[in-house]
Design an enzyme around this catalytic site. Structure first.
Site, mmCIF file in Angstrom:
data_model
loop_
_atom_site.group_PDB
_atom_site.id
_atom_site.type_symbol
_atom_site.label_atom_id
_atom_site.label_comp_id
_atom_site.label_asym_id
_atom_site.label_seq_id
_atom_site.Cartn_x
_atom_site.Cartn_y
_atom_site.Cartn_z
ATOM 1 N N LYS A 173 7.900 1.689 3.740
ATOM 2 C CA LYS A 173 6.997 1.435 3.034
ATOM 3 C C LYS A 173 5.811 1.396 3.610
ATOM 4 C CE LYS A 173 6.780 -1.627 -0.982
ATOM 5 N NZ LYS A 173 5.344 -2.004 -0.843
ATOM 6 N N GLY A 205 2.389 -0.279 4.926
ATOM 7 C CA GLY A 205 1.845 -1.587 5.415
ATOM 8 C C GLY A 205 2.894 -2.356 5.958
ATOM 9 N N VAL A 206 3.893 -1.888 6.801
ATOM 10 C CA VAL A 206 5.016 -2.769 7.073
ATOM 11 C C VAL A 206 4.909 -2.551 8.723
ATOM 12 C CG1 VAL A 206 6.474 -2.728 5.204
ATOM 13 C CG2 VAL A 206 6.849 -1.002 6.998
ATOM 14 N N ASP A 230 0.958 11.102 8.714
ATOM 15 C CA ASP A 230 0.071 10.266 7.711
ATOM 16 C C ASP A 230 -1.335 10.672 7.745
ATOM 17 O OD1 ASP A 230 -0.566 8.408 5.975
ATOM 18 O OD2 ASP A 230 0.264 6.889 6.893
ATOM 19 N N GLU A 235 10.914 -8.965 2.498
ATOM 20 C CA GLU A 235 10.526 -9.092 1.083
ATOM 21 C C GLU A 235 11.519 -8.466 0.393
ATOM 22 O OE1 GLU A 235 6.375 -8.623 0.463
ATOM 23 O OE2 GLU A 235 5.766 -10.259 2.107
ATOM 24 N N ASN A 277 9.911 -6.373 10.576
ATOM 25 C CA ASN A 277 8.613 -6.752 11.027
ATOM 26 C C ASN A 277 7.999 -7.921 10.481
ATOM 27 O OD1 ASN A 277 6.572 -6.102 13.137
ATOM 28 N ND2 ASN A 277 6.413 -3.913 12.381
ATOM 29 N N CYS A 332 2.322 -26.845 7.838
ATOM 30 C CA CYS A 332 1.806 -25.795 7.026
ATOM 31 C C CYS A 332 2.899 -25.587 5.977
ATOM 32 C CB CYS A 332 1.367 -24.622 7.976
ATOM 33 S SG CYS A 332 1.336 -23.287 6.888
#
Length: 326
Positions: free
Chosen positions: A27, A29-30, A56, A229, A256, A267
């Site tokens: 995908k 942005g990974v 790309d 995710e 990643n 946090c």
């Protein structure tokens, strides 16, 4: 979580000296580009010559290495045997059309007919790229692919070109003599139809040969890159299924941007996110443990840019990352 059966590194790719084509995909942005650059750096240590290609249109290789690359293979600064090139498939086809001998009515008509078939332009530009790459004689070629969706489209290209050849053949035999006559009366060049056939046929031959190599696990493998995710894992599973259907070897997954918060950290955002990531990581292990090397990489505090940072990051592909202890 079941025990890891395969080492959690990409060392297996470095050890398999027969590999010629390595794809990194997933995908958007990974971290595909960081992974493909890092893998190419590690391969450059053990192979004679390595070519890294980005298909790309975003052209992230130049950003990653901090060096301008183009459609011609360029040596990467700081390396003797690592080269990179960035290709925009859409502009590749445009250039090819301009260079081809398409004077006269027949040539332009044949071109219009060919490009009216969905996917022909992409198939032809891919064939041009492959013809170019094959003539360059690199030991191994690493592809930083466009986001999933575009990645596997090239596998349908032989069929697309077969269709184009069939259509042109039918139309050419029906109307060829008449159009050739009109074309020569208007001062056009003879033989454009044959030129077009020859070009399509040679491209189909290139793509068919390359696709045969892509289906050979001795020559080709696909590295799936994802983050921990739901959507990314879902996309990875779809990619694995598709690769399996196309008989393309895949047995490495890079996960990643993992968070490893210190125990003493207060946090809340970090611990919630860490919990979520661990949940999907457990699912990834459940799905892929038996047949896949699962490489876990951390989310870093700064960007991985420039040869030195990439060299440093690339070590984590071959030596499992150890989170700092409290």
């Amino acid at each position: 979580m079941s025990e890891e059966l395969l080492p959690p590194t990409l060392q297996n790719i470095l050890d398999q000296k027969s590999l010629k084509w390595i794809f990194c995909g997933g995908k958007g942005g990974v971290g595909k580009t960081t992974t493909s650059c890092s893998l190419a750096i590690q391969l450059a240590k053990v192979r004679e010559s390595v070519l890294l290609i980005s298909t790309d249109p975003a052209h992230n290789l130049s950003d990653a290495f901090g060096q301008k690359f183009s459609k011609d293979a360029t040596k990467v600064n700081g390396f003797d045997n690592l080269f990179a090139m960035e290709i925009d498939p859409t502009s590749a086809i445009q250039e090819m059309v301009e260079q081809s001998d398409s004077n006269g009515m027949m040539g332009s008509m044949m071109q219009d007919l060919a490009f009216a078939i969905p996917g022909v332009d992409e198939a032809m530009s891919f064939a041009e790229i492959m013809k170019h790459v094959k003539s360059m004689q690199y030991s191994v070629i690493v592809f930083d692919t466009a986001p999933t969706g575009h990645t596997l489209r090239f596998l349908s290209f032989p069929t697309v070109l077969e269709k184009a050849l069939g259509k042109l053949s039918t139309l050419g035999s029906r109307f060829g003599p008449m159009i050739s006559q009109m074309s020569s009366m208007m001062g056009g060049e003879a033989g454009s139809q044959e030129d077009m056939f020859a070009k399509l046929e040679s491209m189909r031959a290139v793509i068919t040969e390359v696709n045969t190599q892509f289906k050979d696990p001795e020559k080709t493998t696909f590295v799936c890159v994802c983050i921990s995710e739901f959507l990314s894992l879902y996309e990875t599973e779809r990619l694995v299924q598709e690769l399996t259907a196309y008989e393309i070897d895949t047995h490495n997954i890079v996960v990643n941007q993992l968070l490893f918060p210190k125990k003493s950290s207060n946090c809340e955002h970090c611990s919630v996110r860490h919990k979520m990531q661990q949940k999907y990581l457990a699912e990834a292990h459940e799905l892929y443990d038996e047949f896949f090397h699962i490489v876990k990489l951390p989310l870093l505090t700064e960007e991985v840019r420039g040869p030195e940072k990439l060299k440093e990051f690339s070590e984590m592909l071959v030596k499992p990352y150890q989170p700092p202890q409290d």
